[in-house]
Design a protein around this motif. Sequence first.
Motif, PDB file in Angstrom:
ATOM      1  N   CYS A 110      -3.258   1.982   4.536  1.00  0.00           N
ATOM      2  CA  CYS A 110      -2.440   1.928   5.745  1.00  0.00           C
ATOM      3  C   CYS A 110      -1.850   3.308   6.024  1.00  0.00           C
ATOM      4  O   CYS A 110      -2.104   4.265   5.289  1.00  0.00           O
ATOM      5  CB  CYS A 110      -1.331   0.884   5.592  1.00  0.00           C
ATOM      6  N   GLN A 111      -1.040   3.407   7.052  1.00  0.00           N
ATOM      7  CA  GLN A 111      -0.486   4.697   7.444  1.00  0.00           C
ATOM      8  C   GLN A 111       0.459   5.243   6.374  1.00  0.00           C
ATOM      9  O   GLN A 111       1.114   4.467   5.676  1.00  0.00           O
ATOM     10  CB  GLN A 111       0.233   4.607   8.794  1.00  0.00           C
ATOM     11  N   PRO A 112       0.549   6.546   6.229  1.00  0.00           N
ATOM     12  CA  PRO A 112       1.415   7.138   5.209  1.00  0.00           C
ATOM     13  C   PRO A 112       2.885   6.900   5.534  1.00  0.00           C
ATOM     14  O   PRO A 112       3.271   6.775   6.698  1.00  0.00           O
ATOM     15  CB  PRO A 112       1.070   8.625   5.266  1.00  0.00           C
ATOM     16  N   GLY A 113       3.695   6.839   4.492  1.00  0.00           N
ATOM     17  CA  GLY A 113       5.131   6.694   4.675  1.00  0.00           C
ATOM     18  C   GLY A 113       5.586   5.313   5.057  1.00  0.00           C
ATOM     19  O   GLY A 113       6.792   5.079   5.220  1.00  0.00           O
ATOM     20  N   ARG A 114       4.693   4.367   5.206  1.00  0.00           N
ATOM     21  CA  ARG A 114       5.077   3.016   5.603  1.00  0.00           C
ATOM     22  C   ARG A 114       5.881   2.358   4.477  1.00  0.00           C
ATOM     23  O   ARG A 114       5.493   2.382   3.313  1.00  0.00           O
ATOM     24  CB  ARG A 114       3.825   2.196   5.916  1.00  0.00           C
ATOM     25  N   VAL A 134      -2.253  10.361   0.880  1.00  0.00           N
ATOM     26  CA  VAL A 134      -3.534  10.803   0.315  1.00  0.00           C
ATOM     27  C   VAL A 134      -4.362  11.425   1.432  1.00  0.00           C
ATOM     28  O   VAL A 134      -4.571  10.808   2.484  1.00  0.00           O
ATOM     29  CB  VAL A 134      -4.300   9.625  -0.311  1.00  0.00           C
ATOM     30  N   GLU A 135      -4.817  12.633   1.213  1.00  0.00           N
ATOM     31  CA  GLU A 135      -5.677  13.298   2.196  1.00  0.00           C
ATOM     32  C   GLU A 135      -7.019  12.579   2.257  1.00  0.00           C
ATOM     33  O   GLU A 135      -7.670  12.364   1.234  1.00  0.00           O
ATOM     34  CB  GLU A 135      -5.892  14.762   1.802  1.00  0.00           C
ATOM     35  N   TRP A 136      -7.423  12.230   3.478  1.00  0.00           N
ATOM     36  CA  TRP A 136      -8.630  11.417   3.684  1.00  0.00           C
ATOM     37  C   TRP A 136      -9.757  12.310   4.196  1.00  0.00           C
ATOM     38  O   TRP A 136      -9.995  12.427   5.383  1.00  0.00           O
ATOM     39  CB  TRP A 136      -8.336  10.302   4.680  1.00  0.00           C
ATOM     40  N   SER A 137     -10.455  12.947   3.277  1.00  0.00           N
ATOM     41  CA  SER A 137     -11.540  13.849   3.665  1.00  0.00           C
ATOM     42  C   SER A 137     -12.562  13.886   2.542  1.00  0.00           C
ATOM     43  O   SER A 137     -12.295  13.488   1.406  1.00  0.00           O
ATOM     44  CB  SER A 137     -10.999  15.269   3.893  1.00  0.00           C
ATOM     45  N   ALA A 138     -13.747  14.386   2.878  1.00  0.00           N
ATOM     46  CA  ALA A 138     -14.797  14.520   1.866  1.00  0.00           C
ATOM     47  C   ALA A 138     -14.360  15.463   0.759  1.00  0.00           C
ATOM     48  O   ALA A 138     -14.628  15.235  -0.427  1.00  0.00           O
ATOM     49  CB  ALA A 138     -16.082  15.013   2.526  1.00  0.00           C
ATOM     50  N   ILE A 190      -9.550   6.134  -6.222  1.00  0.00           N
ATOM     51  CA  ILE A 190      -9.176   6.478  -4.844  1.00  0.00           C
ATOM     52  C   ILE A 190     -10.303   7.245  -4.169  1.00  0.00           C
ATOM     53  O   ILE A 190     -10.568   7.057  -2.967  1.00  0.00           O
ATOM     54  CB  ILE A 190      -7.861   7.282  -4.839  1.00  0.00           C
ATOM     55  N   ALA A 191     -10.997   8.095  -4.911  1.00  0.00           N
ATOM     56  CA  ALA A 191     -12.143   8.818  -4.352  1.00  0.00           C
ATOM     57  C   ALA A 191     -13.195   7.838  -3.828  1.00  0.00           C
ATOM     58  O   ALA A 191     -13.757   8.035  -2.739  1.00  0.00           O
ATOM     59  CB  ALA A 191     -12.756   9.741  -5.413  1.00  0.00           C
ATOM     60  N   ARG A 192     -13.428   6.772  -4.579  1.00  0.00           N
ATOM     61  CA  ARG A 192     -14.413   5.774  -4.144  1.00  0.00           C
ATOM     62  C   ARG A 192     -13.941   5.051  -2.883  1.00  0.00           C
ATOM     63  O   ARG A 192     -14.744   4.731  -1.998  1.00  0.00           O
ATOM     64  CB  ARG A 192     -14.676   4.764  -5.275  1.00  0.00           C
ATOM     65  N   VAL A 193     -12.629   4.805  -2.791  1.00  0.00           N
ATOM     66  CA  VAL A 193     -12.094   4.161  -1.587  1.00  0.00           C
ATOM     67  C   VAL A 193     -12.263   5.078  -0.375  1.00  0.00           C
ATOM     68  O   VAL A 193     -12.647   4.627   0.709  1.00  0.00           O
ATOM     69  CB  VAL A 193     -10.598   3.800  -1.780  1.00  0.00           C
ATOM     70  N   ILE A 194     -11.981   6.366  -0.549  1.00  0.00           N
ATOM     71  CA  ILE A 194     -12.158   7.320   0.559  1.00  0.00           C
ATOM     72  C   ILE A 194     -13.607   7.337   1.013  1.00  0.00           C
ATOM     73  O   ILE A 194     -13.904   7.248   2.211  1.00  0.00           O
ATOM     74  CB  ILE A 194     -11.719   8.741   0.119  1.00  0.00           C
ATOM     75  N   ASP A 195     -14.533   7.424   0.061  1.00  0.00           N
ATOM     76  CA  ASP A 195     -15.965   7.453   0.403  1.00  0.00           C
ATOM     77  C   ASP A 195     -16.371   6.193   1.160  1.00  0.00           C
ATOM     78  O   ASP A 195     -17.069   6.265   2.187  1.00  0.00           O
ATOM     79  CB  ASP A 195     -16.809   7.576  -0.870  1.00  0.00           C
ATOM     80  N   TYR A 212      -3.327   8.880   4.354  1.00  0.00           N
ATOM     81  CA  TYR A 212      -3.125   7.435   4.266  1.00  0.00           C
ATOM     82  C   TYR A 212      -2.357   7.076   2.996  1.00  0.00           C
ATOM     83  O   TYR A 212      -2.275   7.854   2.047  1.00  0.00           O
ATOM     84  CB  TYR A 212      -4.465   6.690   4.262  1.00  0.00           C
ATOM     85  N   GLN A 213      -1.836   5.852   3.008  1.00  0.00           N
ATOM     86  CA  GLN A 213      -1.237   5.258   1.823  1.00  0.00           C
ATOM     87  C   GLN A 213      -2.244   4.273   1.233  1.00  0.00           C
ATOM     88  O   GLN A 213      -2.869   3.512   1.978  1.00  0.00           O
ATOM     89  CB  GLN A 213       0.069   4.536   2.206  1.00  0.00           C
ATOM     90  N   VAL A 214      -2.398   4.268  -0.089  1.00  0.00           N
ATOM     91  CA  VAL A 214      -3.452   3.478  -0.730  1.00  0.00           C
ATOM     92  C   VAL A 214      -2.850   2.535  -1.772  1.00  0.00           C
ATOM     93  O   VAL A 214      -2.046   2.956  -2.606  1.00  0.00           O
ATOM     94  CB  VAL A 214      -4.490   4.385  -1.419  1.00  0.00           C
ATOM     95  N   PHE A 215      -3.268   1.281  -1.722  1.00  0.00           N
ATOM     96  CA  PHE A 215      -2.960   0.303  -2.761  1.00  0.00           C
ATOM     97  C   PHE A 215      -4.280  -0.098  -3.416  1.00  0.00           C
ATOM     98  O   PHE A 215      -5.169  -0.627  -2.739  1.00  0.00           O
ATOM     99  CB  PHE A 215      -2.317  -0.945  -2.165  1.00  0.00           C
TER     100      PHE A 215
END
Length: 362
Positions: free
Chosen positions: A238-242, A272-276, A293-298, A310-313
Amino acid sequence: MSGDYAATDVWDLLSERRLDPFLKAAGGDRDAALKLYVWSSRTAAVSFEVVGHLEVLLRNALDRELRAYFDESSIGIPWFLMPVPDGADLSEAVDAVRARLRPMKRESRHQIVAGLSFGFWSGLLGRKYEQLWRDCLRHAFPNSSGQRKQLSVAVEGVRKFRNRLAHHDSLLNVDVPFEIRRVIEVASFIDSSAAKWLQEVSTAMDQYALRPIAVADTAVVAAKDAWPLYQHCNAYVCQPGRFFRPVERIAFYFDSHIQSDIPRIQYRRDNVEWSAASADRLRKSVDVMDRKIARVIDESRSHGWIAGSYQVFLLTHAGDPVHRQLSCPLPHRGIGRGSAFTQRQRYVSLHALEVSTTTDDL
């Protein structure tokens, strides 16, 4: 004082260690903790009843097939006194039951079969009795897939639940709805009518619904994009800082339903920076959470999620011991603009989700 007894006196008799989990769940209130303790005990009692019914169904079904396979009626020797395929030995368990019954002059065939433990019957579905399964035991479960492992895993799960109930363990963190569903599933493998009867007579879920204290431990999130992503990579993004209150679980509101999976939060990271490039960097880390988290970004980027932060759970998935699943998705009956169950997130208890049939019950 509660009624005409002192909670402190009862507390001391039951022991601090035994009641500590209930005290924590009750926020330090001893009277409330004792009520929760009673709820757990009563839920265990009615759960033990339904497990007991299954035990009788199970042993009778297996005994029937073993009698026929060993041709007891012609040979005149009970199957449990004859050698079984693959050289597996039943004598130790049988001899123990006979030795217990002999002084009481109750050493009949019926009493011996009834005296064999749930663990004995569960064990007959294990790997070392594969040949016996192929020859006859599979016929005790005409509605199953026919795969021994399916039955072995299910029945062994029931056995563990039974042992927990028999030892008066706390049910605070036990997935009682799942366990009861598994008991009825095993019954359905034996006979569909027996399973329907078991479901009708069981009061386990009625008692479970009476839990006196249920903490709002689950955030139900609007999940138009998040639910499909979770299905691919077991994460909520979800969005960061939420802001989120302290919760243990995430539930997904998607397509006008709260979905069945109620995963537990394993890890949370914000901004979390969302980039390759970020995924590449995290993938090389020695930290296992970085690599996840890398796998989630990919995965998300492959499904069109755009760059940014983004914020990641990281969440559990079906099969994990702490994962929870409802018997079916909970429908929301609101109609029209702005009538969704949540536009962002709402907080409910896992218990409320488990005993509800629609979002109206929440």
